[in-house]
Motif scaffolding. Structure first.
Motif, short mmCIF file in Angstrom:
data_model
loop_
_atom_site.label_atom_id
_atom_site.label_comp_id
_atom_site.label_asym_id
_atom_site.label_seq_id
_atom_site.Cartn_x
_atom_site.Cartn_y
_atom_site.Cartn_z
N PHE A 36 0.84 -1.21 0.00
CA PHE A 36 0.00 0.00 0.00
C PHE A 36 0.88 1.26 0.00
N PRO A 37 1.56 1.51 -1.10
CA PRO A 37 2.44 2.69 -1.14
C PRO A 37 1.68 4.00 -0.96
N ASP A 38 0.36 3.99 -1.23
CA ASP A 38 -0.42 5.21 -1.01
C ASP A 38 -0.95 5.29 0.42
N GLY A 39 -0.60 4.33 1.24
CA GLY A 39 -1.05 4.33 2.64
C GLY A 39 -2.30 3.53 2.89
N GLY A 40 -2.99 3.11 1.83
CA GLY A 40 -4.20 2.31 2.02
C GLY A 40 -5.37 3.13 2.53
N PHE A 41 -6.44 2.44 2.84
CA PHE A 41 -7.66 3.10 3.31
C PHE A 41 -7.41 3.76 4.67
N THR A 53 -6.27 0.67 6.94
CA THR A 53 -5.36 -0.39 6.47
C THR A 53 -3.97 -0.16 7.04
N THR A 54 -3.54 -1.05 7.93
CA THR A 54 -2.17 -1.01 8.46
C THR A 54 -1.61 -2.42 8.44
N GLY A 55 -1.56 -3.01 7.25
CA GLY A 55 -1.17 -4.39 7.09
C GLY A 55 -2.36 -5.21 6.62
N CYS A 56 -2.19 -6.52 6.56
CA CYS A 56 -3.27 -7.42 6.16
C CYS A 56 -3.62 -8.36 7.31
N HIS A 57 -4.89 -8.74 7.37
CA HIS A 57 -5.28 -9.74 8.33
C HIS A 57 -5.06 -11.14 7.80
N ASP A 58 -5.40 -11.35 6.54
CA ASP A 58 -5.33 -12.69 5.97
C ASP A 58 -5.14 -12.60 4.47
N GLU A 116 -9.57 -2.85 3.38
CA GLU A 116 -9.87 -3.09 1.97
C GLU A 116 -9.53 -4.51 1.56
N GLY A 117 -10.08 -4.91 0.41
CA GLY A 117 -9.76 -6.19 -0.18
C GLY A 117 -8.88 -5.98 -1.40
N ILE A 118 -7.96 -6.91 -1.64
CA ILE A 118 -7.04 -6.75 -2.76
C ILE A 118 -6.92 -8.06 -3.54
N LEU A 119 -6.55 -7.95 -4.81
CA LEU A 119 -6.09 -9.06 -5.63
C LEU A 119 -4.61 -8.87 -5.89
N MET A 120 -3.88 -10.00 -5.99
CA MET A 120 -2.45 -9.92 -6.25
C MET A 120 -2.05 -10.90 -7.34
#
Length: 468
Positions: free
Chosen positions: A219-224, A238-243, A260-264
């Protein structure tokens, strides 16, 4: 005792065979400990929590004829070769919650998101403000199921709340994606903004050489940034991911990353790249977990409103918060389709919210079994992702063996013909679903199930080496 609730459960089960289960009303709460279930579910057995582990059960993994069940105090191994006679093989006392697990070959990887005074199994809690404190991943050799051996620790930034196993395509290494969050300026090893995950590389021929090889910033933009407010109205930043759930065959992963939710794209497992992101500023408070369908064309995200310690399955919270959200993947982006939440209201003493589950392998269908803490275990057909339907369920009345809001099923997974549920306080439950919509799954055999590492299942009733 035959209650009004039980009578409605049986009627609801009959309706489920042609549509959806009838919703129960708040006045129909079962008696403490009373089992209610749809007519297409059988309660096969319960194995009480081992005496050696004095904390709550958590997540599970499966391999061959064995189930591995985490606990804040360690983990246990169960023999499930004959599910009706499921039995405890061994327990390992090694405190440091929450013991989210993955297994691969003779290795078990366990997450520690609890700041400890050292990395040993004799450690005690110690503040994360102390730079000497430890948290991260533990690695065990499980070749001897009766006597697992602790062989390696790897410290990671902010510890490891959950972990996701990604094997390489050469069979030489496995990568562990470590999800963690909640940084603080007062934590030397967990500094904000913590917009990253840690990646551990484990050489399979020399697992004690495991080490962190990358900490990519997702999250280079800092995330939500979040939405201020107290429960139930605040939205997590958003300060990291839960899962994170990986689908290595398809080189994709989905992350539930608090806000937030992401695809990678994980075609290079050492350098995952975010390809899509989605936010829900109306209903989702805390993006908790993600599951793909078998084709990799849909993602189910869960919202852990209240952190798993609130009574959210009631009229006051409603059907769209603390729920599942279904997204189709369209041109690489996430397109929202619908929410689903169990319709059975729970008591104010019952923690209940969407939690961990897995697919039931049925050809041309998308069906998932899922835990809802004290809301029990639910089976949902989401083949039509705009109209998911519950087709089976199992639950108990309020757990009066423990304090209020601290019980129920942490995880529920389908493995080789049976559903296994990890209950906080009551141990390991084994269920059997008998339904024409799911019976085809009985012919699909897997030799591995790490729920956060999906693998495709055969859609013609054949076995799948490596499984999910």
């Amino acid at each position: 005792m035959l209650t009004l609730r039980r009578t409605l459960v049986l009627v609801g089960a009959a309706v489920a065979l042609v549509g959806g289960a009838l919703p129960a009303q708040a006045s129909e709460i079962p008696a403490p400990g009373e089992i209610v279930m749809s007519s297409n579910i059988q309660h096969v057995t319960n194995v009480p929590k081992p005496d050696a582990l004095n904390d709550i059960h958590t997540d599970m993994a499966f391999q061959g004829d064995y189930a591995y069940v985490g606990n804040y105090a360690g983990f246990s191994i169960y023999d499930i070769k004959h599910p009706k006679q499921t039995s405890l093989v061994s327990s390992v006392v090694c405190p440091g919650g929450q013991m989210d697990m993955s297994v691969y070959g003779n290795l078990l990887f366990g997450s520690v998101d609890s700041s400890r005074n050292d990395d040993s199994c004799n450690s005690t809690g110690q503040s994360a403000t102390n730079e000497a404190s430890w948290e991260g991943m533990r690695i065990f050799d499980i070749s001897d199921k009766s006597n697992p051996t602790y062989i390696k620790s790897v410290e990671t930034n902010c510890g490891s709340h959950t972990n996701t196993l990604v094997p390489d395509k050469k069979g030489e290494n496995v990568y562990i994606y470590v999800s963690s969050y909640s940084p603080s300026a007062s934590f030397p090893d967990c500094q904000p903004p913590h917009d990253l995950i840690s990646i551990i590389k484990v050489p399979l021929k020399n697992p004690t050489a495991a080490e962190v090889i990358a900490t990519p910033n997702l999250f280079p933009d800092g995330g939500f940034p979040g939405v201020p407010g107290s429960y139930p109205n605040g939205k997590s930043a958003t300060t990291g991911c839960h899962d994170i759930t990986a689908y290595p065959e398809k080189d994709i992963a989905a992350g539930a990353c608090m806000g937030e939710g992401i695809l990678m794209d994980i075609s290079d497992p050492e350098q995952p790249k975010v390809t899509a992101t989605v936010r829900d500023e109306v209903n989702f408070a805390f993006w908790h977990s993600a599951t793909f369908n078998n084709q990799g064309t849909k993602v189910i995200f869960t919202d852990e409103l209240g952190g798993g310690t609130r009574a959210t399955c009631n009229a006051a919270i409603g059907p769209n918060r603390g729920a599942n959200a279904y997204y189709d993947i369209v041109d690489g982006q996430l397109a929202f389709k619908s929410y689903f939440k169990i319709a059975r209201h729970q008591a104010d003493t019952e923690n209940c919210v969407a939690h961990n589950g897995s697919l039931i392998p049925v050809k041309n269908k998308d069906i998932m079994v899922q835990a809802w803490y004290q809301g029990g275990i639910s089976v949902v057909d989401f083949t039509d992702s705009a109209n998911p339907q519950e087709i089976a369920y199992f639950e108990r009345g309020p757990d009066n063996t423990a304090p209020a809001l601290s019980g129920g099923f942490w995880s529920a997974y389908y493995y080789n013909g049976y559903i296994y549920g990890s209950d906080f306080n009551l141990g390991l439950d084994v269920l059997k679903i008998n339904d024409p919509r799911t019976n085809q799954a009985n012919s699909v055999k897997m030799d591995l199930l790490n729920a956060q590492t999906q693998g495709s299942y055969a859609e013609h009733g054949e076995g799948t080496p490596g499984g999910q």
